[in-house]
Design a protein around this motif. Structure first.
Motif, PDB file in Angstrom:
ATOM      1  N   ASP A   1       0.903  -1.144   0.028  1.00  0.00           N
ATOM      2  CA  ASP A   1      -0.218   0.077   0.044  1.00  0.00           C
ATOM      3  C   ASP A   1       0.822   1.202   0.005  1.00  0.00           C
ATOM      4  OD1 ASP A   1      -2.121  -1.498  -0.049  1.00  0.00           O
ATOM      5  OD2 ASP A   1      -2.682  -1.275   2.217  1.00  0.00           O
ATOM      6  N   MET A   2       2.008   1.231   0.737  1.00  0.00           N
ATOM      7  CA  MET A   2       2.846   2.378   0.753  1.00  0.00           C
ATOM      8  C   MET A   2       3.630   2.673  -0.362  1.00  0.00           C
ATOM      9  SD  MET A   2       1.859   3.810   3.761  1.00  0.00           S
ATOM     10  CE  MET A   2       0.215   2.861   3.247  1.00  0.00           C
TER      11      MET A   2
ATOM     12  N   LEU B   1      14.006  12.017  -6.170  1.00  0.00           N
ATOM     13  CA  LEU B   1      14.387  12.016  -4.691  1.00  0.00           C
ATOM     14  C   LEU B   1      13.095  11.912  -3.876  1.00  0.00           C
ATOM     15  CD1 LEU B   1      17.226  14.503  -4.985  1.00  0.00           C
ATOM     16  CD2 LEU B   1      17.396  11.903  -4.728  1.00  0.00           C
ATOM     17  N   ILE B   2      12.301  12.874  -4.446  1.00  0.00           N
ATOM     18  CA  ILE B   2      11.071  12.863  -3.843  1.00  0.00           C
ATOM     19  C   ILE B   2      10.206  11.077  -3.528  1.00  0.00           C
ATOM     20  CG2 ILE B   2       8.445  13.349  -3.766  1.00  0.00           C
ATOM     21  CD1 ILE B   2       9.420  16.213  -4.948  1.00  0.00           C
ATOM     22  N   SER B   3      10.515  10.465  -4.547  1.00  0.00           N
ATOM     23  CA  SER B   3       9.947   9.143  -4.298  1.00  0.00           C
ATOM     24  C   SER B   3      10.602   8.356  -3.234  1.00  0.00           C
ATOM     25  CB  SER B   3      10.160   8.199  -5.721  1.00  0.00           C
ATOM     26  OG  SER B   3      11.292   8.115  -5.833  1.00  0.00           O
ATOM     27  N   PHE B   4      11.760   8.359  -3.058  1.00  0.00           N
ATOM     28  CA  PHE B   4      12.600   8.075  -1.865  1.00  0.00           C
ATOM     29  C   PHE B   4      12.067   8.446  -0.510  1.00  0.00           C
ATOM     30  CE2 PHE B   4      16.122   7.361  -5.355  1.00  0.00           C
ATOM     31  CZ  PHE B   4      15.890   6.256  -5.140  1.00  0.00           C
ATOM     32  N   VAL B   5      11.747   9.678  -0.728  1.00  0.00           N
ATOM     33  CA  VAL B   5      11.508  10.491   0.546  1.00  0.00           C
ATOM     34  C   VAL B   5      10.108   9.840   1.016  1.00  0.00           C
ATOM     35  CG1 VAL B   5      10.768  12.504   1.701  1.00  0.00           C
ATOM     36  CG2 VAL B   5      12.723  12.336   0.598  1.00  0.00           C
ATOM     37  N   ALA B   6       9.087   9.657  -0.025  1.00  0.00           N
ATOM     38  CA  ALA B   6       7.903   9.201   0.184  1.00  0.00           C
ATOM     39  C   ALA B   6       7.887   7.738   0.656  1.00  0.00           C
ATOM     40  CB  ALA B   6       6.969   9.265  -1.329  1.00  0.00           C
ATOM     41  N   ARG B   7       8.845   6.960   0.069  1.00  0.00           N
ATOM     42  CA  ARG B   7       8.720   5.544   0.557  1.00  0.00           C
ATOM     43  C   ARG B   7       9.292   5.470   1.885  1.00  0.00           C
ATOM     44  NH1 ARG B   7      12.557   2.770  -3.408  1.00  0.00           N
ATOM     45  NH2 ARG B   7      12.514   1.054  -2.017  1.00  0.00           N
ATOM     46  N   GLY B   8      10.276   5.890   2.274  1.00  0.00           N
ATOM     47  CA  GLY B   8      10.769   6.163   3.578  1.00  0.00           C
ATOM     48  C   GLY B   8       9.709   6.658   4.753  1.00  0.00           C
TER      49      GLY B   8
ATOM     50  N   THR C   1       6.371   7.110   4.216  1.00  0.00           N
ATOM     51  CA  THR C   1       5.242   6.429   4.424  1.00  0.00           C
ATOM     52  C   THR C   1       5.275   5.191   5.360  1.00  0.00           C
ATOM     53  OG1 THR C   1       5.589   5.457   2.255  1.00  0.00           O
ATOM     54  CG2 THR C   1       3.998   7.361   2.456  1.00  0.00           C
ATOM     55  N   LEU C   2       6.390   4.459   4.875  1.00  0.00           N
ATOM     56  CA  LEU C   2       6.797   3.180   5.742  1.00  0.00           C
ATOM     57  C   LEU C   2       7.159   3.427   7.071  1.00  0.00           C
ATOM     58  CD1 LEU C   2       8.445   0.350   3.448  1.00  0.00           C
ATOM     59  CD2 LEU C   2       6.299   0.202   4.577  1.00  0.00           C
ATOM     60  N   GLY C   3       7.880   4.615   7.307  1.00  0.00           N
ATOM     61  CA  GLY C   3       8.306   4.872   8.520  1.00  0.00           C
ATOM     62  C   GLY C   3       7.212   5.185   9.693  1.00  0.00           C
ATOM     63  N   ALA C   4       6.185   5.852   9.081  1.00  0.00           N
ATOM     64  CA  ALA C   4       4.955   6.113   9.681  1.00  0.00           C
ATOM     65  C   ALA C   4       4.173   4.892  10.239  1.00  0.00           C
ATOM     66  CB  ALA C   4       4.030   7.073   8.812  1.00  0.00           C
ATOM     67  N   LYS C   5       4.323   3.629   9.630  1.00  0.00           N
ATOM     68  CA  LYS C   5       3.694   2.510   9.877  1.00  0.00           C
ATOM     69  C   LYS C   5       4.413   1.717  10.806  1.00  0.00           C
ATOM     70  CE  LYS C   5       0.044   2.344   6.987  1.00  0.00           C
ATOM     71  NZ  LYS C   5      -1.409   1.747   7.647  1.00  0.00           N
ATOM     72  N   TYR C   6       5.785   2.115  11.074  1.00  0.00           N
ATOM     73  CA  TYR C   6       6.904   1.326  11.751  1.00  0.00           C
ATOM     74  C   TYR C   6       6.199   1.377  13.452  1.00  0.00           C
ATOM     75  CZ  TYR C   6      10.849  -0.256  14.443  1.00  0.00           C
ATOM     76  OH  TYR C   6      11.424  -0.916  15.340  1.00  0.00           O
ATOM     77  N   PRO C   7       5.918   2.402  13.866  1.00  0.00           N
ATOM     78  CA  PRO C   7       5.584   2.199  15.340  1.00  0.00           C
ATOM     79  C   PRO C   7       4.455   1.211  15.671  1.00  0.00           C
ATOM     80  CG  PRO C   7       5.737   4.503  14.702  1.00  0.00           C
ATOM     81  CD  PRO C   7       5.675   3.785  13.540  1.00  0.00           C
ATOM     82  N   ALA C   8       3.429   1.380  14.730  1.00  0.00           N
ATOM     83  CA  ALA C   8       2.088   0.203  14.995  1.00  0.00           C
ATOM     84  C   ALA C   8       2.857  -1.290  14.801  1.00  0.00           C
ATOM     85  CB  ALA C   8       1.294   0.537  14.026  1.00  0.00           C
ATOM     86  N   LEU C   9       3.885  -1.366  13.778  1.00  0.00           N
ATOM     87  CA  LEU C   9       4.438  -2.777  14.024  1.00  0.00           C
ATOM     88  C   LEU C   9       5.158  -3.192  15.059  1.00  0.00           C
ATOM     89  CD1 LEU C   9       5.615  -5.017  12.040  1.00  0.00           C
ATOM     90  CD2 LEU C   9       7.093  -3.557  11.033  1.00  0.00           C
ATOM     91  N   GLU C  10       5.829  -2.192  15.591  1.00  0.00           N
ATOM     92  CA  GLU C  10       6.810  -2.742  16.817  1.00  0.00           C
ATOM     93  C   GLU C  10       5.790  -2.821  18.043  1.00  0.00           C
ATOM     94  OE1 GLU C  10       9.349   0.286  19.687  1.00  0.00           O
ATOM     95  OE2 GLU C  10      10.642  -0.533  17.859  1.00  0.00           O
TER      96      GLU C  10
END
Length: 438
Positions: free
Chosen positions: A385-386, A415-422, A424-433
């Protein structure tokens, strides 16, 4: 199963460094294949090997999900101390590889026809390419099985075995290229035969390294192997990875297609600079593999602290590698460009956009690590999804910036695509942990 050793930087490097070294051998093989065919003194054989390899690689790449999916599931079962399931995962993945490989062999004629429709070539090149592909396709089950073997070995932290497999495959291929093409004059067919033999040999060595997972008692346990719940979960994860990979490919392919609007010189400059990105991927892949294995094991143990520690420690290595590469590209990028082309206009154009390429290793460190974390945790729906969201952000940025800034706008969008990938997934990391037991 053996007790999991403590997480140290030495343990991380033991996983990562062999993968980096294995990656280094990959471009060498392509150079040798091209070089030996080039000794024939004709353009058509070079084009035939090139286009044939591209079509087959695209077909095999569809099954690349086996590497990542197998790593995630096997590392988790290993962390949980479930040796039976760890073996079953390997056997299931190998079964999918065999079925997929033979499907490609059976369907080769319509698949090849589709490939040539998408990548048209002269009649001479197509004829030679078909003869090359008709031989090479027979190694499909073995090469795809190697994806599964590689994923399982990553989960087991046995990446030195992956290096040995790669060395055997590429070394055998190079020796046979020289013998069959230059020595015996078998031309394009000789290159294909060399590749088939090397891929079968690599798969054989990989299976030998995995022999402790190929247990007869698990092979006979059809109820476990064909457990519908586990098969559906395995299929769901791998489909998510495939969709995610398709959108990632769409970003990079569209980057080249969009760049073609600005003329041959800038297209060539973009292509040269993307080789820097390939080099970055080779360097960071080892650490992405390491985090896949380590966080998967931590999740299998339901150990939140170990999960966090693995994520942080490996990420530090990835950021350090990214910073080092950024400095190297900024300082030596011009000299590297000069080695890759003698065309003065292309050299000048590549230098105009080198600044963006120097930033790429820093911008891409987070996506590499987070991809590895989410693969190890088999949270592939979030990855899928991200990635779809990030691709949408990239295309929107490219379409907005290109009319104003041309090729500079295209690079900014990447470069924006790399920022977006990092991001959006970074925003999902706390819930994963938080989802991990303790």
């Amino acid at each position: 199963m053996a007790e999991t050793p403590p997480l140290t930087h030495r343990r991380i490097l033991n996983i990562a460094v062999p993968v980096v070294l294995a990656n280094v051998t990959v471009p060498l093989l392509g150079l040798v294949d091209t070089g030996v065919v080039g000794q024939m003194g004709l353009a058509a054989p070079i084009g035939a090997v090139g286009i044939g390899a591209v079509i087959l690689t695209a077909l095999y790449w569809i099954f690349g999900f086996l590497r990542m999916g197998t790593t995630g599931f096997a590392s988790q079962s290993r962390g949980a101390g479930d040796g039976d399931e760890t073996s079953a995962i390997l056997i299931r993945a190998l079964g999918i590889a065999v079925v997929g490989g033979f499907a490609i062999i059976v369907l080769q004629f319509p698949l090849f026809r589709l490939g040539f429709w998408m990548s048209p070539a002269s009649a001479e090149v197509e004829t030679l390419a078909r003869s090359y592909m008709a031989i090479r396709v027979w190694s499909a089950p073995f090469l795809i099985a190697t994806y599964a073997v590689t994923g399982w070995l990553v989960a087991a932290e046995r990446t030195r075995a992956i290096l040995m497999i790669q060395v055997l495959m590429n070394g055998t291929n190079i020796v046979l290229d020289l013998l069959l093409v230059i020595g015996l004059g078998w031309g394009v067919q000789g290159v294909a035969i060399a590749t088939v033999i090397s891929e079968i040999a690599g798969c054989g060595l990989g299976l030998w390294y995995c022999r402790d997972g190929l247990r007869l008692d698990i092979l006979r346990d059809r109820a476990r192997l064909l457990d519908p719940v586990k098969l559906r979960r395995f299929a769901s994860v791998n489909v998510d990875i495939l969709i995610r990979s398709l959108f990632l490919q769409a970003i990079f392919m569209s980057f080249l297609f969009f760049g073609a609007r600005y003329g041959d010189t800038r297209l060539a400059a973009n292509h040269i600079l993307l080789q820097f990105l390939t080099f970055t991927a080779y360097a960071m892949d080892g650490f992405a593999f390491a985090v896949e294995s380590l966080v998967g094991q931590a999740l299998g143990q339901k150990n939140r602290a170990a999960f966090r520690r693995a994520s942080i420690m490996v990420s530090k290595w990835c950021w350090a590698i990214g910073a080092l590469l950024a400095v190297m590209f900024a300082v030596a990028g011009g000299a590297i460009i000069d080695l890759m082309t003698t065309a003065t206009d292309v050299r000048a154009a590549a230098r105009d956009f080198l600044f963006y390429m120097a930033l790429t290793p820093i911008f891409s460190a987070a996506p590499f690590m987070l991809d590895g974390i989410f693969i190890g945790a088999t949270r592939t729906r979030d990855m899928r999804d991200m990635m779809i969201l990030s691709a949408g952000i990239y295309f929107a940025a490219a379409l907005a910036l290109m009319p104003m800034s041309g090729n500079h706008g295209l690079w900014i969008a990447l470069l924006i695509s790399f920022v977006a990938r990092g991001g959006t997934l970074g925003a999902k990391y706390p819930a994963l942990e938080r989802s991990i037991g303790r």
